[in-house]
Motif scaffolding. Structure first.
Motif, short mmCIF file in Angstrom:
data_model
loop_
_atom_site.label_atom_id
_atom_site.label_comp_id
_atom_site.label_asym_id
_atom_site.label_seq_id
_atom_site.Cartn_x
_atom_site.Cartn_y
_atom_site.Cartn_z
N GLN A 251 27.60 11.58 37.28
CA GLN A 251 28.35 10.58 36.45
C GLN A 251 27.30 9.92 35.28
O GLN A 251 27.75 9.59 34.34
CB GLN A 251 29.18 9.58 37.03
CG GLN A 251 30.42 10.29 37.94
CD GLN A 251 31.09 11.04 37.26
OE1 GLN A 251 32.01 10.82 36.33
NE2 GLN A 251 30.96 12.47 37.49
N SER A 252 26.21 9.81 36.01
CA SER A 252 25.19 9.28 35.24
C SER A 252 24.65 10.06 34.01
O SER A 252 23.98 9.73 33.12
CB SER A 252 23.98 8.53 36.06
OG SER A 252 23.22 9.73 36.68
N LYS A 253 24.56 11.49 34.37
CA LYS A 253 24.10 12.49 33.38
C LYS A 253 25.02 13.07 32.54
O LYS A 253 24.50 13.41 31.20
CB LYS A 253 23.53 13.44 34.23
CG LYS A 253 22.58 12.89 35.46
CD LYS A 253 21.24 12.59 34.69
CE LYS A 253 20.02 12.18 35.80
NZ LYS A 253 18.88 11.37 34.87
N ARG A 254 26.26 12.96 32.65
CA ARG A 254 27.35 13.70 31.95
C ARG A 254 27.63 12.86 30.65
O ARG A 254 27.76 11.88 30.61
CB ARG A 254 28.48 13.85 32.74
CG ARG A 254 28.34 15.04 33.77
CD ARG A 254 29.47 15.48 34.46
NE ARG A 254 30.58 16.22 33.42
CZ ARG A 254 30.60 17.33 33.37
NH1 ARG A 254 29.75 18.45 33.78
NH2 ARG A 254 31.40 18.11 32.25
N ALA A 255 27.88 13.71 29.57
CA ALA A 255 28.41 13.04 28.19
C ALA A 255 29.63 12.48 28.33
O ALA A 255 30.25 11.36 27.74
CB ALA A 255 28.08 13.96 27.13
N GLU A 256 30.56 13.22 29.08
CA GLU A 256 31.99 12.87 29.38
C GLU A 256 32.25 12.84 30.89
O GLU A 256 32.98 13.48 31.34
CB GLU A 256 32.98 13.83 28.57
CG GLU A 256 32.69 13.84 27.04
CD GLU A 256 33.54 14.95 26.51
OE1 GLU A 256 35.07 14.65 26.34
OE2 GLU A 256 33.32 16.01 26.11
N PRO A 257 31.86 11.87 31.50
CA PRO A 257 32.02 11.70 33.01
C PRO A 257 33.41 11.23 33.48
O PRO A 257 34.10 10.69 32.58
CB PRO A 257 31.18 10.67 33.47
CG PRO A 257 30.88 9.58 32.37
CD PRO A 257 31.04 10.78 31.20
N LEU A 258 33.78 11.57 34.60
CA LEU A 258 35.00 11.20 35.01
C LEU A 258 35.13 9.34 35.04
O LEU A 258 35.99 8.91 34.82
CB LEU A 258 35.43 11.61 36.67
CG LEU A 258 35.86 13.10 36.39
CD1 LEU A 258 36.07 13.44 37.89
CD2 LEU A 258 37.19 13.23 35.79
N MET A 259 33.99 8.79 35.49
CA MET A 259 33.77 7.48 35.62
C MET A 259 32.30 6.84 35.21
O MET A 259 31.40 7.13 35.72
CB MET A 259 33.85 7.29 37.20
CG MET A 259 33.90 5.71 37.55
SD MET A 259 33.93 5.10 39.23
CE MET A 259 32.17 5.59 39.57
#
Length: 486
Positions: A251-259
């Protein structure tokens, strides 16, 4: 105005009835199996320790996939996901009802949870599309939608007893099928359509958080057979923790995280989520083991057991709908969260004194009412605080997180208390004294969880003097990750 909103729909109140029915059914499916558990254990061959998985299989899938369900609703359209969710829920209900073996039953329950994880966020998105441009109507819609949750919990307890007593336990699942068919038939004409959006789906994130939760619950449930210090317990628990840590890293790395993790830095949001998690970790084990005490120790039938829990569920409805908002307006949310969790703990300590030759009116009713009042007092203000602490544009995301916290707390709390009960005699089927000792240990353990929640809430919740509005009226539609809570 949000792009999720639409002009007033002439059939919006009929659509709201279906949306409220969705909320009702999703919550009912968590409670309707309670009084059927003893018969299911006998017919399918569940052990006392593994029986909690009839509940956990649903809750793990539901809680673990809520954020993904919201994301899919956002990308593919709430109307489409609403229908898909009903189809999956109906199919899972058929499998669960027809099951002749333990693994088939758990597969059906998990499938039901997947369907619920699609229905819940898309239902709230559809509500906002129908009423988001009219603050007055939106308030009424939220009130009806919110009331459907305690109504579903109450109906589940009562209908579960009625069906189990006069039909058979598979019908607690079959009852979903005609409702699912009705929803599939009327959704195309009732619900507004929304264009699909472009974006990515964090399948890996959803997989890791769900697998991590399932592994953690499995490790705890297995401890009566394997022991806390066994290699199996430690390895599976470590794997669960590692998967949840991997989810947070993703989640800390993704551009469009779930949370998006930044939201956890919002003041009061983390404290309110912890309160919800610990509240569920205490409340669900109490409800689970109280059902078993009524039937396996006091000897009540399924219908009588369901009826015996009606005063508790009615008290929750009255407190949540009528009294809690007035108390919040007068005292603010934070004192109610602390006092509610403390009352919940006190009620469960009282329940721990239940006797093998006990009496419902003495050993169950007063203590269960105290616990129910405490839960109702703490639930509304902690939920409202968690949602209103975030920025308006992140209100839906905050709602999805707090509801996920509740489901995770439910699963882990029940798993831990099941292990505690088994270690103190709850596996001795047919021995009222041993069963009562085991259930009493679970009640005391759950009381400790609630008491810890009260302390944490007192230390972490800080806020303005103005009370939290638990049903904010805004013309900004929340993120479709918002979901529902038992």
């Amino acid at each position: 105005m949000s792009e999720l909103q639409a002009p007033p729909n002439p059939r919006r109140w009929a659509a709201l009835a279906l949306i409220a029915l969705a909320q009702f059914m999703v919550i009912m499916d968590t409670s309707i199996i309670g009084v059927a558990l003893p018969e299911m254990r006998t017919d399918l061959g569940f052990s006392q320790g593994n029986l909690s998985w009839v509940f956990n299989a649903y809750v793990v899938a539901f809680g673990g996939l809520l954020l993904l369900g919201g994301r899919l609703s956002d990308l593919f359209g709430a109307k489409r996901l609403f229908s898909v969710g009903w189809a999956i829920l109906g199919g899972g209900s058929l499998v669960a009802g027809l099951a002749g073996e333990v693994w088939v039953e758990l597969l059906g329950r998990a499938t039901q949870g997947v369907g619920a994880a699609l229905i819940a966020p898309s239902a709230l998105t559809l509500l906002m599309m129908l009423f988001g441009d009219n603050p007055k109507e939106l308030t009424k819609a939220f009130a009806l939608y919110g009331a459907a949750a305690p109504a579903g919990g109450t109906a589940g307890v009562f209908l579960g007893g009625l069906i189990t007593e006069y039909a058979s336990w598979p019908w607690v699942f079959y009852v979903n099928i005609p409702v699912a068919v009705l929803a599939l038939v009327v959704t195309p004409s009732l619900m507004p359509a929304a264009p699909a959006r472009r974006g990515s789906i964090d399948i890996l994130g959803a997989t890791t958080v769900t697998a991590g939760l399932a592994a953690s619950v499995y490790a705890v449930v297995r401890t009566p057979e394997t022991g806390w210090g066994s290699a199996e317990t430690l390895l599976v628990l470590a794997a669960g923790v590692a998967l949840i840590a991997l989810f947070l890293l993703l989640q800390s790395k993704r551009a469009e995280p779930l949370m998006p993790l930044r939201i956890l830095r919002t003041p009061n949001l983390a404290g309110a989520n912890l309160a919800q998690l610990l509240m569920a970790g205490a409340w669900i084990p109490m409800w689970f083991f109280l059902n078993l005490y009524l039937q396996e120790v006091l000897g009540l039938g399924a219908f009588a057991s369901g009826s015996a829990l009606l005063p508790m569920t009615v008290a929750i409805m009255v407190m949540m709908i009528v009294l809690a908002p007035r108390l919040i307006a007068r005292f603010g949310p934070n004192p109610l969260v602390v006092s509610g969790l403390a009352a919940l703990a006190a009620g469960m300590v009282w329940l721990s004194f239940a006797r093998p030759d006990g009496n419902y009116w003495v050993d169950v009713l007063p203590a269960s009412l105290l616990a129910a009042i405490g839960m109702a007092l703490a639930f509304i203000p902690s939920l409202g605080t968690a949602i209103s602490s975030a920025r308006p544009e992140e209100g839906g995301l905050a709602s999805g997180i707090v509801n996920t916290s509740y489901q995770i707390g439910s699963a882990l709390g029940l798993a831990a208390m099941t292990a505690l009960a088994a270690a103190h005699g709850a596996q001795e089927i047919g021995d009222p004294s041993a069963l009562t000792d085991g259930f009493g240990a679970a009640f005391l353990g759950a009381a400790g969880i609630a008491a810890a929640g009260a302390v944490i809430a007192a230390l972490t919740l800080r806020g303005p003097a103005a009370p939290v509005d638990t049903a904010p009226v805004t013309d900004t539609a929340p993120d479709p990750r918002a979901a529902t809570t038992h």
